[in-house]
Write an enzyme that holds these catalytic residues in place. Structure first.
Site, PDB file in Angstrom:
ATOM      1  N   ARG A 782     -13.599  -3.264  -6.778  1.00  0.00           N
ATOM      2  CA  ARG A 782     -12.218  -3.576  -7.152  1.00  0.00           C
ATOM      3  C   ARG A 782     -11.929  -5.074  -6.954  1.00  0.00           C
ATOM      4  O   ARG A 782     -11.198  -5.673  -7.725  1.00  0.00           O
ATOM      5  CB  ARG A 782     -11.223  -2.717  -6.359  1.00  0.00           C
ATOM      6  CG  ARG A 782      -9.813  -2.779  -6.924  1.00  0.00           C
ATOM      7  CD  ARG A 782      -8.908  -1.756  -6.295  1.00  0.00           C
ATOM      8  NE  ARG A 782      -8.898  -0.494  -6.998  1.00  0.00           N
ATOM      9  CZ  ARG A 782      -8.080  -0.171  -7.998  1.00  0.00           C
ATOM     10  NH1 ARG A 782      -7.184  -1.053  -8.419  1.00  0.00           N
ATOM     11  NH2 ARG A 782      -8.133   0.997  -8.576  1.00  0.00           N
ATOM     12  N   GLU A1160       0.287   0.304  -4.372  1.00  0.00           N
ATOM     13  CA  GLU A1160      -0.515  -0.859  -3.994  1.00  0.00           C
ATOM     14  C   GLU A1160      -0.155  -2.152  -4.744  1.00  0.00           C
ATOM     15  O   GLU A1160      -0.224  -3.239  -4.174  1.00  0.00           O
ATOM     16  CB  GLU A1160      -2.004  -0.559  -4.226  1.00  0.00           C
ATOM     17  CG  GLU A1160      -2.535   0.509  -3.310  1.00  0.00           C
ATOM     18  CD  GLU A1160      -3.909   0.973  -3.761  1.00  0.00           C
ATOM     19  OE1 GLU A1160      -4.878   0.721  -3.027  1.00  0.00           O
ATOM     20  OE2 GLU A1160      -4.007   1.580  -4.833  1.00  0.00           O
TER      21      GLU A1160
END
Ligand code: FAD
Ligand code: FES
Length: 1228
Positions: A782, A1160
C-alpha cells in the site's frame, strides 16, 4: 491560621487514588448521575447527542470531568471547560464534537448542524445528589485513627501530628503517602513494595495555609489545586512586584499534570519525590529562601528547618531529608522591589506532560539600577537532580543587565549545563539549547520590566523579539462543520444521509456500555499474566517458575510444552505461541501464569526467572544491514525513469524517516474464555477486529491489533485448567508486546522542470517489520501504491523492502502504509518547490492528476473529485490572503514564525488481497415487524452499526426505530473479513442491502396483493412463508505487481486540508492555529459519523506527524510504555480553528447508497500540519541566512523543530560526533 476543608467536588484518577483514602469522602461515578432507563444527566446527554463518543471508552471520564466542573460552577466559561479536560484523553473523536456539545453549557455561540441544542435538557443544579448528611455530620466529630491491613501492605491514617510522629517512630521506614501520584506509579509500574504506608492527609497542621510577613506557608499535604486557588486570590490582591514568585508557581501549575492529579497531589509530595524533572523544585530552589521545617521522631530536638539550596538534593530522587523525617510545610516567599522571577517548562505536549527541561530564574538588582545583586538559575531535566547554575550565577553577579551579559550568560550556561551525549532521556542537544533559550526569554522579560520600571533609562527589548515572550492564546476559538444536505423531498423517516446519533452513545455516556473486561467474573475464573522476554535477541537457557508457585492463589505456569499441536503460528508461520529456544524481541511471550486473581497472577509472573544467552540484536532500519536481514522486495515501475531524469531541468535527492506509532486504543486487549460444559465447547469474548481468527484454533496467537489478542494463550490455559480464563493487558504490557505502525525510511531522487513539473521519480522505501512478517508486505504494497499521493508522475521506479528486526512485529494501523508512502511524496514535493523558488501550492496543483489519468499502477482515475476539493479548500481557507498575513507576521517576529500548507490526499479503497473484499449479513424479521440485524463488521466506535441500521432502514423502507442490531459473532455471520481497510461500511452495507433485497423480493407478491397494507401487515402475512435472510457481495478487483496491471482499488476517496501553525523558534513548541478540510465522502450515509471519522483520523495523524514518538534503547528495549512517556494529542492540541466540510454532489456509484469509505483516508491530511511546521522553520532559518531545503523527519517534535531552527543558541550547543558515544535511544 486558615484550615482548608474540602466540601467541593474534585475529579481524581481511579487507578491512582487508594480506596483506603476514601474514608469520609463521597464518591460519585458516572453511573450515579444518570442512566438510560430513567434520565440522562445533561453532561451525559450532551456528549451523546453532539456525537462526542465513538468507542466510548474515554466517555465516562470526560462526562465526570464536565460534571465536576458543573457542580462547582454551573455556568462555566469556555476556558473552564477546556481546563477541566486537561487530564482526559480520547483516541477516537478528535475532541471537537465533545467541546462543541459542552460549549452549550457556556452559552457560547453555536453553529452546529449536527445536533439541535434546543432539545437538550436544561441543567438544574438543584437536582444534583446532595453530599451525604452522615458524612457531613461525621466530619464535625473527632476523627479516629484508621488502619487497613492487606495481604502485604498496611495503611494507617493518623489524625494528629502527635499520632503521626508516634507512628513514624514505630515504623521509621514507613512511606508517607498523600496524593499517591508518585508512590502509586512506583507500586503499580516499578514493582516497589511499601509494607507500611502512613497517610497524613487528615493532619490539620499539614493542610494549613498561613500568611506570614515574608510569604505564605503551605502545609506539606496541601494539594496543588488548593495552592493554586490560594495563590490566584493573593496575586489578584498583591502589588505585582510582591507576587513574582507566586506568578511563577502559578505558571508552572498551569501546565502541571491535569486537574485529576493536581486535585490530590501534594506540594510536599512534589518536593520529596525529588524528581529531576519536578516542575516546582526549580522554582522553589531559585527563589532562594525556601525553608522546610522537618519533624523527626528520632532526633532529640524533634524539629529542624532546612533550606532548599544546592545541597538539598543529594542524588537521583534523593534529598538530605532523612527517611524518618516528615516535611511539615513549605513557605513560598513574597518577592521584593527590584526582584524579578520567571519559570519556564518545555514538554513533548503542553497539557498533562512532564518536562523535558524546566527552570526557575530569579534576579535581584541593586537598588534603582540594572546591576545584578543576586541571581539564581535553577534547572530541572539537566542532571540527576534539580540543579543551580552556580558558576554562571557567580559570574553574572555585579554585572549590568545588557546584551553583553546575555552573551556571556549563554556561553557560561552552555559550558555549565552540559550533558553527556549518552545522558538518560536523550535529546541532549535540544535540552542544552533549551537552557539558553529559557535564559534568553528571561533576559528579555527582565529587560522589558526594567525598561518600564526605570522610565526608559534601560533600553527595551527589540520589537521583533518581544513575541517570544507571549505565551499566545491556546484556547479553541472556533470550529465548524459543513454538511451535505439530504435531497429535497427525501422522506422524513429515511435516515440515510442524516446525522443519526451513534446507537451506543447514551449507554457509553452513562457507563452502561459493556466492554470485554466489564463482563462479570465467572465462578472459579482464573486470571492470566504474560511472562515476556527482557532481551531483544537471545537464547533461552532456562525458565524457572518455582518461586511463582509460592505466591498465594498460583495455579499453574504454561509455556511452549503445554501447547497442544503446533507451537508455530502467524500469517507466514514465523511466530510462536510461546518462545521456545530463542527470543526475538523484548516482549516476546515466553509463558503465562494463571492464578486466582489479577493481583496474584501479576505477582507470580514477576518472579518467574529466565536465564538468557544474549545474541546481537538488530533493531534499526539501517541499509547496510539489509543484506544480512531477511528482506522481501516489491517494485512498481512505470515509463522510462532514466530518460525522465535526462529530460529534467533539476534533480533532487534526499531521505526522510518516519517514526512508527502506537495504537493507544484506550481499551487494551482483552480476552475471556468460558467453558460451556459439554464437548470441550468454549465461549470466547475477544476484543478483536478480526472475528474469523477466533474460529481457527490452530492460529493461536497473533500479536497484532487487527487480529486478536492472546486467544491461543487462553486456549492453552483453558486446556490445562478447564476453568474460565481472563486476561486484560495493562497499558505497558500492551504497548510492549503489540506491534504498531511501521517506521519507514524513504530515499528519493526526483527529476523536475523549472516550472515544478515532475518528470521522473526513483524511490526506495524501507519498512521496519519487526520480528515476523505479519502484515508487513501488505503494508509495503500500500505504501508503494500511494507513493504518488495525488500527483501524476510519468516515470516511476520504486522498490519497497521490509526489514526484519528484533522489535515486536509491526502491523496494520489506520492507513496501512498509505500515510508513509504519501508522506515521502510530500517531502520531495515540498523540497522541489523550494528548489524552484515557486509557491508550494502552485507546484502541487500543477502536478495533480486529472480525470481519466492513469496512476503509476495503471489504474484509470474515474470520478476524480480531488481538483474540486482543492479549489474549495483554497477558497474556504482564504489561503492567499492568509499567506500574505503570515509573510507579514514572519517579517515582524524573529522568534515566533508561522507557516501554512495545503495538502491533497487520494486513498485507494479495497483490501489489496481481493478475496477479503467480502462480507456477510443476517437479517431476521420478526412477526411484529421488528428487524434484528447482524453483520460481519466489528463496531469499535466508528459508527458501523449505526450506519448499517440506516442502510437496512432505507433498504426495507422502515424506520430505524424498528431495527435492532445484534453484536457481531461468528455463530451468526461466519468467515468475516477483518474490520479494516475502511471498507466495512461498503461491504457489510452491501451485504445488508442484498439481504434486505432478498426479503423484499420474497415479500413482493404479498405487497402486490395488499398494496395499501403496512409493513407489519405484510410481515404478518409472510409469516407462513419461509424467508431466507443472508447475502454476501464481492467486488471485482485484482492487481499484479510483476506486470503492473489490474485494479488494486475499487475506487478512491479524496480530500484536501490546509493548516496554519505557529512555532516558537526558541523552544520548539508549536500551536495549531487553523485547519480547513474538504473531504469527498460520496453521498454521506451519516454526516455526523463521517465528520467524526475525518476529525478523529486527522487528530490521530496529528499525533503521528507531530507528537507521538516511540523511543527504544540501542538494545531494542521500548522506553515509551505508557501515557507518561508516549504522548497522544490532547484537547489542547487540536487546531484552535477547525473547519470540516463534506464535498457536495459527488455520488459514488461503487458503494452502498453512493457513499464512500472514510475511516482511513483523512488521516494523511494531518501532513498539512507537518509541512506547515516545515514552512515556518524555513522562515526561521532564513533569518539565520539558510535558504536551501533541509531535512525534517517525522514526527516534528519540539526537539526536531528547535534543532532545525538553527541560530546562535543551537550553534553554542553542537552535537557530539556520531559514533563517538552510545546514544540513550535510537531511531528504529
Ligand atoms: C499523570 C501524572 C502527571 C504528573 N505530572 C507532573 C508534572 O507535570 N510536573 C511534576 O513536577 N510532577 C508531575 N507528576 C508527579 C507527581 O504528581 C508530583 O510529584 C506530586 O506532587 C506528588 O505528590 P503526591 O502527594 O501525589 O505524592 P505521593 O505519591 O503521595 O508521595 C510522593 C513522595 O513524597 C513523599 N512525601 C510526601 N509527603 C511527604 C512529607 N510530608 N514528608 C516527607 N515525605 C513526603 C512520599 O513518601 C513519597 O516518597 C505527575 C504524576 C502523574 C501520575
Ligand atoms: S471515544 Fe474517546 S477513546 Fe474512543
Amino acid at each position: 491560621m486558615t484550615l482548608i476543608y474540602y466540601f467541593s467536588h474534585h475529579t481524581a484518577n481511579a487507578c491512582l487514588f487508594p480506596v483506603c483514602a476514601l474514608h469520609h469522602v463521597a464518591v460519585t461515578t458516572v453511573e450515579g448521575i444518570g442512566n438510560t432507563k430513567s434520565r440522562l444527566h445533561p453532561a451525559q446527554e450532551r456528549i451523546a447527542k453532539s456525537h462526542g463518543s465513538q468507542c466510548g471508552f474515554c466517555t465516562p471520564g470526560i462526562v465526570m470531568s464536565m460534571y465536576t466542573l458543573l457542580r462547582n460552577k454551573p455556568e462555566p466559561k469556555m476556558e473552564d471547560i477546556e481546563d477541566a479536560f486537561q487530564g482526559n484523553l480520547c483516541r477516537c473523536t478528535g475532541y471537537r464534537p465533545i467541546l462543541e456539545g459542552y460549549r452549550t453549557f457556556a452559552k457560547a455561540m453555536m453553529s452546529s448542524s449536527l445536533f439541535n441544542s434546543s432539545e437538550f435538557q436544561p441543567l438544574d443544579p438543584t437536582q444534583e445528589p446532595i453530599f451525604p448528611p452522615e458524612l457531613m455530620t461525621q466530619s464535625n466529630k473527632q476523627q479516629k485513627q484508621l488502619c487497613f491491613r492487606g495481604e502485604r501492605v498496611m495503611w494507617i491514617q493518623p489524625t494528629t501530628l502527635k499520632e503521626l510522629v508516634a507512628l513514624k517512630s514505630q515504623y521509621p521506614n514507613a512511606k508517607l503517602v498523600v496524593g499517591n501520584t508518585e508512590v502509586g506509579i512506583e507500586m503499580r509500574l516499578k514493582n516497589m513494595l511499601y509494607p507500611v504506608i502512613i497517610a497524613p492527609a487528615w493532619i490539620s497542621e499539614m493542610n494549613a495555609v498561613q500568611h506570614t510577613e515574608t510569604g505564605i506557608t503551605f502545609g506539606a499535604a496541601c494539594t496543588l489545586s488548593s495552592v493554586e486557588e490560594v495563590l490566584r486570590k493573593v496575586v489578584a490582591e498583591l502589588p505585582p512586584y510582591k507576587a513574582e514568585v507566586f506568578q511563577a508557581v502559578l505558571e508552572q501549575l498551569r501546565w502541571f499534570a491535569g486537574p485529576q492529579i493536581r486535585n490530590v497531589a501534594a506540594l510536599g509530595g512534589n518536593i520529596m519525590t525529588a524528581s529531576p524533572i519536578s516542575d516546582l523544585n526549580p522554582v522553589l530552589m531559585a527563589s532562594g529562601i525556601i525553608h522546610l521545617p522537618l519533624i523527626s521522631p528520632c532526633s532529640t530536638e524533634g524539629k529542624r528547618t532546612i533550606t532548599m539550596d544546592e545541597k538539598f538534593f543529594t542524588g537521583y530522587r534523593k534529598t538530605i531529608v532523612k527517611p524518618e523525617e516528615i516535611l511539615l510545610s513549605v513557605e513560598i516567599p513574597y518577592s521584593k522591589k527590584g526582584e524579578y522571577f520567571s519559570a519556564f517548562k518545555q514538554a513533548s505536549r503542553r497539557e498533562d506532560d512532564i518536562a523535558i527541561v524546566t527552570c526557575g530564574m530569579r534576579v535581584l538588582f541593586q537598588d534603582g539600577t540594572n546591576r545584578v545583586e543576586e541571581i539564581k538559575l535553577s534547572y530541572g531535566g539537566m542532571a540527576p537532580t534539580t540543579v543551580l547554575a552556580l558558576k554562571t550565577c557567580k559570574e553574572l553577579t555585579g554585572r549590568d543587565w545588557n546584551e553583553k551579559l546575555l552573551q556571556d550568560a549563554c556561553r557560561l550556561l552552555a559550558g555549565e549545563m552540559d550533558l553527556s551525549p549518552s545522558a538518560p532521556g536523550g535529546m541532549v542537544d535540544f535540552r542544552r539549547t533549551l537552557t539558553l533559550s529559557f535564559f534568553f526569554k528571561f533576559y528579555l522579560t527582565v529587560l522589558q520590566k526594567l525598561s518600564k520600571n526605570h522610565n526608559g533609562t534601560v533600553s527595551a527589548a527589540r520589537e521583533d523579539e518581544l513575541s517570544s515572550l507571549e505565551d499566545g492564546e491556546w484556547r479553541i476559538s472556533w470550529s465548524c462543520v459543513l454538511l451535505q444536505e439530504v435531497p429535497r423531498g427525501q422522506a422524513v423517516e429515511d435516515m440515510v444521509g442524516r446525522p443519526l446519533m451513534h446507537v451506543s452513545a447514551a449507554k457509553q455516556a452513562c457507563g452502561e456500555a459493556v466492554y470485554c473486561d466489564d463482563i462479570p467474573h465467572y465462578e472459579n475464573e482464573l486470571y492470566l499474566t504474560l511472562v515476556t522476554s527482557t532481551k531483544a535477541h537471545a537464547k533461552i537457557l532456562s525458565v524457572d517458575a518455582s518461586e511463582a508457585q509460592s505466591v498465594p492463589g498460583f495455579v499453574c505456569f504454561v509455556s511452549a510444552k503445554d501447547v497442544p499441536g503446533s507451537n508455530i503460528t502467524g500469517i507466514a508461520n514465523d511466530e510462536t505461541v510461546f518462545a521456545e529456544d530463542v527470543v526475538t524481541c523484548v516482549g516476546h511471550i515466553i509463558g503465562a501464569v494463571l492464578a486466582d486473581t489479577q493481583e496474584h497472577s501479576r505477582r507470580a509472573a514477576k518472579v518467574v526467572k529466565i536465564k538468557y544467552e544474549e545474541l546481537k540484536p538488530i533493531v534499526t532500519i539501517q541499509v547496510r544491514w539489509l543484506r544480512s536481514a531477511s528482506a522481501s522486495i516489491k517494485r512498481i515501475n512505470k515509463g522510462d525513469v532514466k530518460k525522465g531524469f535526462e529530460e529534467s531541468d533539476h534533480i533532487l535527492e534526499g531521505e526522510m524517516y518516519l517514526g512508527g506509532q502506537e495504537h493507544f486504543y484506550l481499551e487494551t486487549h482483552c480476552t475471556l474464555a468460558v467453558p460451556k460444559g459439554e464437548d470441550g465447547e468454549m465461549e470466547l469474548f475477544v476484543s478483536t477486529q478480526n472475528l474469523m481468527k477466533t474460529q481457527v484454533l490452530r492460529v493461536l496467537l497473533c500479536r497484532n491489533c487487527i487480529v486478536h489478542f492472546g486467544l491461543c494463550l487462553i486456549n492453552v490455559s483453558f486446556n490445562r485448567t478447564g476453568r474460565p480464563v481472563r486476561c486484560m493487558l495493562d497499558r505497558d504490557e500492551d504497548m510492549l508486546i503489540s506491534g504498531g505502525r511501521h517506521p519507514f525510511l524513504g530515499r528519493y531522487k526526483v527529476g523536475f522542470m523549472k516550472n515544478g513539473k515532475v518528470k521522473s521519480l526513483e524511490v526506495s522505501y524501507y519498512g521496519n517489520g519487526g520480528n515476523s512478517v505479519d502484515l508487513s508486505y501488505g503494508v509495503m504494497d500500500r505504501a508503494l501504491l500511494h507513493l504518488d499521493n495525488s500527483y501524476n508522475i510519468p516515470n516511476v521506479s520504486s522498490v519497497g523492502i521490509v526489514c526484519k528486526t528484533n522489535l515486536p512485529s509491526n502491523t496494520a494501523f489506520r492507513g496501512f502504509g498509505g500515510p508513509q508512502g504519501m508522506m515521502i511524496a510530500e517531502c520531495w514535493m515540498s523540497d522541489l518547490a523550494r528548489k524552484c523558488g515557486l509557491p508550494p501550492e502552485e507546484v502541487r496543483k500543477l502536478n495533480l492528476y486529472h480525470e481519466g489519468d492513469l496512476t503509476h499502477f495503471n489504474q484509470k482515475l474515474e470520478g476524480f473529485t480531488l481538483r474540486r476539493c482543492w479549489d474549495e479548500c483554497l477558497s474556504s481557507s482564504s489561503y492567499h490572503a492568509r499567506k500574505k498575513l503570515i509573510e507579514e507576521f514572519n517579517k515582524q517576529n524573529r522568534w515566533k514564525k508561522r507557516g501554512m500548507c495545503i495538502i491533497p490526499t487520494k486513498f485507494g479503497i479495497s483490501f489489496t488481497v481481493p478475496f477479503l473484499n467480502q462480507a456477510g449479513a443476517l437479517v431476521h424479521v420478526y412477526t411484529d415487524g421488528s428487524v434484528l440485524l447482524t453483520h460481519g463488521g466489528t463496531e469499535m466506535g466508528q459508527g458501523l452499526h449505526t450506519k448499517m441500521i440506516q442502510v437496512a432502514s432505507r433498504s426495507l423502507g422502515i424506520p430505524t426505530s424498528n431495527i435492532y442490531i445484534s453484536e457481531t459473532s461468528t455463530n451468526t455471520v461466519p468467515n468475516t473479513s477483518p474490520t479494516a481497510a475502511s471498507v466495512s461500511a461498503d461491504i457489510n452495507g452491501m451485504a445488508i442491502h442484498n439481504a434486505c433485497q432478498t426479503i423484499l423480493k420474497r415479500l413482493e407478491p404479498i405487497k402486490q396483493s395488499n398494496p395499501k397494507g403496512s409493513w407489519e401487515d405484510w410481515i404478518k402475512a409472510a409469516y407462513e412463508n419461509c424467508v431466507s435472510l443472508s447475502a454476501t457481495g464481492i467486488p471485482d478487483l485484482g492487481y499484479d505487481f510483476e506486470k503492473n496491471e489490474g485494479k488494486p482499488f475499487c475506487y478512491f476517496s479524496y480530500g484536501v486540508a490546509c493548516s496554519e501553525v505557529e512555532i516558537d523558534c526558541l523552544t520548539g513548541d508549536h500551536k495549531n492555529i487553523r485547519t480547513d478540510i474538504v473531504m469527498d465522502v460520496g453521498t454521506s450515509l451519516n454526516p455526523a459519523i463521517d465528520i467524526g471519522q475525518i476529525e478523529g483520523a486527522f487528530v490521530q495523524g496529528l499525533g503521528l506527524f507531530t507528537m507521538e514518538e516511540l523511543r527504544y534503547s540501542p538494545e531494542g528495549n521500548l522506553y515509551t510504555r505508557g501515557p507518561g512517556m508516549y504522548k497522544i494529542p490532547a484537547f489542547g492540541d487540536i487546531p484552535t480553528e477547525f473547519y470540516v466540510s463534506l464535498l457536495r454532489d459527488c455520488p459514488n456509484s461503487k458503494a452502498v447508497y453512493s457513499s464512500k469509505a472514510v475511516g482511513e483516508p483523512p488521516l494523511f491530511l494531518s501532513a498539512s500540519v507537518f509541512y506547515a511546521i516545515k514552512d515556518a522553520i524555513y522562515s526561521a532559518r532564513k533569518d539565520s541566512g539558510l535558504t536551501e531545503p533541509f531535512r525534517l523527519d517525522s514526527p516534528a517534535t519540539p526537539e526536531r523543530i528547535r534543532n532545525a531552527c538553527v541560530d546562535i543558541f543551537t550553534k553554542m550547543c553542537p552535537s557530539a560526533e556520531p559514533g563517538t558515544f552510545k546514544p540513550w535511544s535510537v531511531r528504529v
